[in-house]
Each structure stands twice: as C-alpha cells, then as structure tokens.
Enzyme design. Structure first.
Site, PDB file in Angstrom:
ATOM      1  N   HIS A  17       0.835  -1.205   0.000  1.00 24.05           N
ATOM      2  CA  HIS A  17       0.000   0.000   0.000  1.00 24.05           C
ATOM      3  C   HIS A  17       0.866   1.251   0.000  1.00 24.05           C
ATOM      4  O   HIS A  17       0.603   2.203  -0.754  1.00 24.05           O
ATOM      5  CB  HIS A  17      -0.912  -0.014   1.224  1.00 24.05           C
ATOM      6  CG  HIS A  17      -1.702   1.248   1.408  1.00 24.05           C
ATOM      7  ND1 HIS A  17      -2.938   1.453   0.826  1.00 24.05           N
ATOM      8  CD2 HIS A  17      -1.427   2.386   2.110  1.00 24.05           C
ATOM      9  CE1 HIS A  17      -3.390   2.650   1.159  1.00 24.05           C
ATOM     10  NE2 HIS A  17      -2.490   3.238   1.936  1.00 24.05           N
ATOM     11  N   GLU A  18       1.900   1.256   0.826  1.00 23.25           N
ATOM     12  CA  GLU A  18       2.775   2.426   0.888  1.00 23.25           C
ATOM     13  C   GLU A  18       3.583   2.588  -0.395  1.00 23.25           C
ATOM     14  O   GLU A  18       3.844   3.712  -0.835  1.00 23.25           O
ATOM     15  CB  GLU A  18       3.710   2.327   2.097  1.00 23.25           C
ATOM     16  CG  GLU A  18       2.989   2.301   3.443  1.00 23.25           C
ATOM     17  CD  GLU A  18       2.044   3.483   3.641  1.00 23.25           C
ATOM     18  OE1 GLU A  18       2.309   4.572   3.094  1.00 23.25           O
ATOM     19  OE2 GLU A  18       1.020   3.307   4.326  1.00 23.25           O
ATOM     20  N   HIS A  76       1.674   4.528  -2.778  1.00 23.25           N
ATOM     21  CA  HIS A  76       1.812   5.980  -2.647  1.00 23.25           C
ATOM     22  C   HIS A  76       3.056   6.487  -3.376  1.00 23.25           C
ATOM     23  O   HIS A  76       3.049   7.575  -3.962  1.00 23.25           O
ATOM     24  CB  HIS A  76       1.890   6.375  -1.169  1.00 23.25           C
ATOM     25  CG  HIS A  76       0.580   6.280  -0.448  1.00 23.25           C
ATOM     26  ND1 HIS A  76      -0.568   6.852  -0.936  1.00 23.25           N
ATOM     27  CD2 HIS A  76       0.245   5.691   0.734  1.00 23.25           C
ATOM     28  CE1 HIS A  76      -1.570   6.625  -0.093  1.00 23.25           C
ATOM     29  NE2 HIS A  76      -1.100   5.918   0.913  1.00 23.25           N
ATOM     30  N   HIS A  91       3.219   9.247  -6.375  1.00 22.30           N
ATOM     31  CA  HIS A  91       4.118  10.409  -6.371  1.00 22.30           C
ATOM     32  C   HIS A  91       4.900  10.483  -7.676  1.00 22.30           C
ATOM     33  O   HIS A  91       5.053  11.558  -8.271  1.00 22.30           O
ATOM     34  CB  HIS A  91       5.076  10.305  -5.178  1.00 22.30           C
ATOM     35  CG  HIS A  91       5.971  11.493  -5.038  1.00 22.30           C
ATOM     36  ND1 HIS A  91       7.272  11.405  -4.604  1.00 22.30           N
ATOM     37  CD2 HIS A  91       5.755  12.811  -5.276  1.00 22.30           C
ATOM     38  CE1 HIS A  91       7.816  12.608  -4.579  1.00 22.30           C
ATOM     39  NE2 HIS A  91       6.923  13.480  -4.984  1.00 22.30           N
TER      40      HIS A  91
END
Length: 231
Positions: free
Chosen positions: A102-103, A106, A110
C-alpha cells in the site's frame, strides 16, 4: 439556552461518527492481528519486500527506513522515503506485506503525479492550520458572540474537512495499486485475498475520519445558527 460545548444538544450529531470510528479502529486492529499470524510464502520481511517492489518498479531513488510506532507506516514524498513501522519492517506476514505494498502504491502515485495526491500534499499546511486553530477561534467567537470569529473558525475547519475528503481517493487508489502489483511480485491469490481484507479494514478508518470531520463541520454550523438565535 447556553450549554457547555461538551453538553450541548448538537453533540448528538457526532455519535454516528464516533461509533463508526470505534468500529473501524477495532476492525483494522483485529484484521491486522489475524493476518499478521499468517506468514507469506514470499519469505521476505517487509523491508526486503519493499526494496524488491521499488526496484522492480524502477523507483531506485526511494529509500526504505524503519520508524517507531505501531502501523505508523507512511511514504514521505518530500524526502522520497518509505518508512515502515515495527509491525511491518521485520515481519514476514501477509498483513505486513500488504501494508508495505500500500505504501509503495503511494510512491507510485508520487512518481506519476497522481492528481489527488498532489492536491493533498498542497493542502497539508492549510489543513494543519485549520485543524489546530479552527475550534479555538470558533469557541472564542461563540463565547463573545462574534460572528466574524465564528465564521473564521468554520472556514479554517473546512480546510481540515477538505483534506480528509481528498485523502479518500488517495488511499483507495494506493490499495488498488497494491492489489494489482502483489501477484506480479509472486504473492499467490490466496494471500492477496487476505491482503484485501487488511487494506479494506484500513480504508474504513479513513472513511470514518472523513465522516467525523463532516459531522464536526455540521455541528459548527448548527452552533453558529444557535448563536444567531441567541443574539
């Protein structure tokens, strides 16, 4: 009639949000705990899995670091650092690797300048100011019957509410990216199903946060209306 803020009748507006928040927190803790006992067949720790994912995706400039706390995992876009909590950094569980993915989602957002993430990053300072000062200004305005201060408090808090709303597509999209990438990283379908449950439970905490913020704003508007009636 004037009531203290913690006893006034409008407080009941917050009850659905409070109940939803409690349920969401209990769900994410129980779900993560359940699947943290299921070891992934990849055999990698969260840190190893994160590094492999980032390298496979060509994100060589993103570092992986440990951070203190429980489920404090986050991606820092300013420094391009993926920070993993003690619950995921050294864990080989399905739950931990799901959070890691999940991270990484991110980090991909970005890299691609995903619009909701860009908007959320720009709104951070406004949301921080709104969250920290809005109620102070609002209460002072309410106590001294100052419509200008009351309206200022409402406007500032609106920034915090907007932040929680913008956060929803950012978090849902990161989870969707994670679910899509995991099979490519060698995670079997049976484990991906477990990850979906973990990330689904985590997503509910963001929904609860947004709901609570909206209800708080509604309460402020009602209190402002009551102040007008009182005057």
């Amino acid at each position: 009639m004037f009531y203290p803020f913690w006893l006034d009748p409008t407080f009941i507006i917050l009850l659905p949000g409070l109940i939803l928040s409690i349920i969401a927190q209990m769900a994410v803790q129980s779900t993560f705990s359940k699947y943290s006992r299921v070891i992934s067949s990849t055999g990698e720790t969260g840190a190893e899995f994160a590094t492999r994912m980032l390298n496979n995706l060509g994100l060589y400039d993103v570092r992986v670091e440990a951070v203190s706390g429980f489920l404090t995992d986050h991606y820092d876009p300013r420094n391009k650092v993926l920070r993993l909590s003690s619950a995921t950094y050294s864990s080989r569980s399905v739950a931990a690797l799901g959070v890691v993915a999940h991270e990484v989602g991110h980090a991909i957002q970005h890299q691609e300048n995903y619009l909701p993430l860009v908007l959320r990053n720009y709104s951070v300072p406004f949301a921080s100011i709104g969250s920290n000062l809005s109620w102070i200004i609002f209460i002072i305005g309410f106590l001294f019957s100052s419509p200008a201060l009351v309206q200022t408090g409402i406007i500032l808090f609106s920034f915090a509410v907007l932040f929680t709303i913008i956060t929803l597509p950012v978090e849902f999209n990161a989870s969707a990216r994670a679910i899509k990438i995991l099979p490519m990283m060698g995670m079997p379908t049976s484990e991906v199903v477990h990850v979906k449950k973990v990330l689904g439970a985590a997503a509910m905490t963001y929904v609860a946060s947004a709901a609570m913020a909206i209800l708080q704003l509604l309460r402020m508007l009602m209190l402002a209306d009551l102040m007008g009636d009182r005057d």
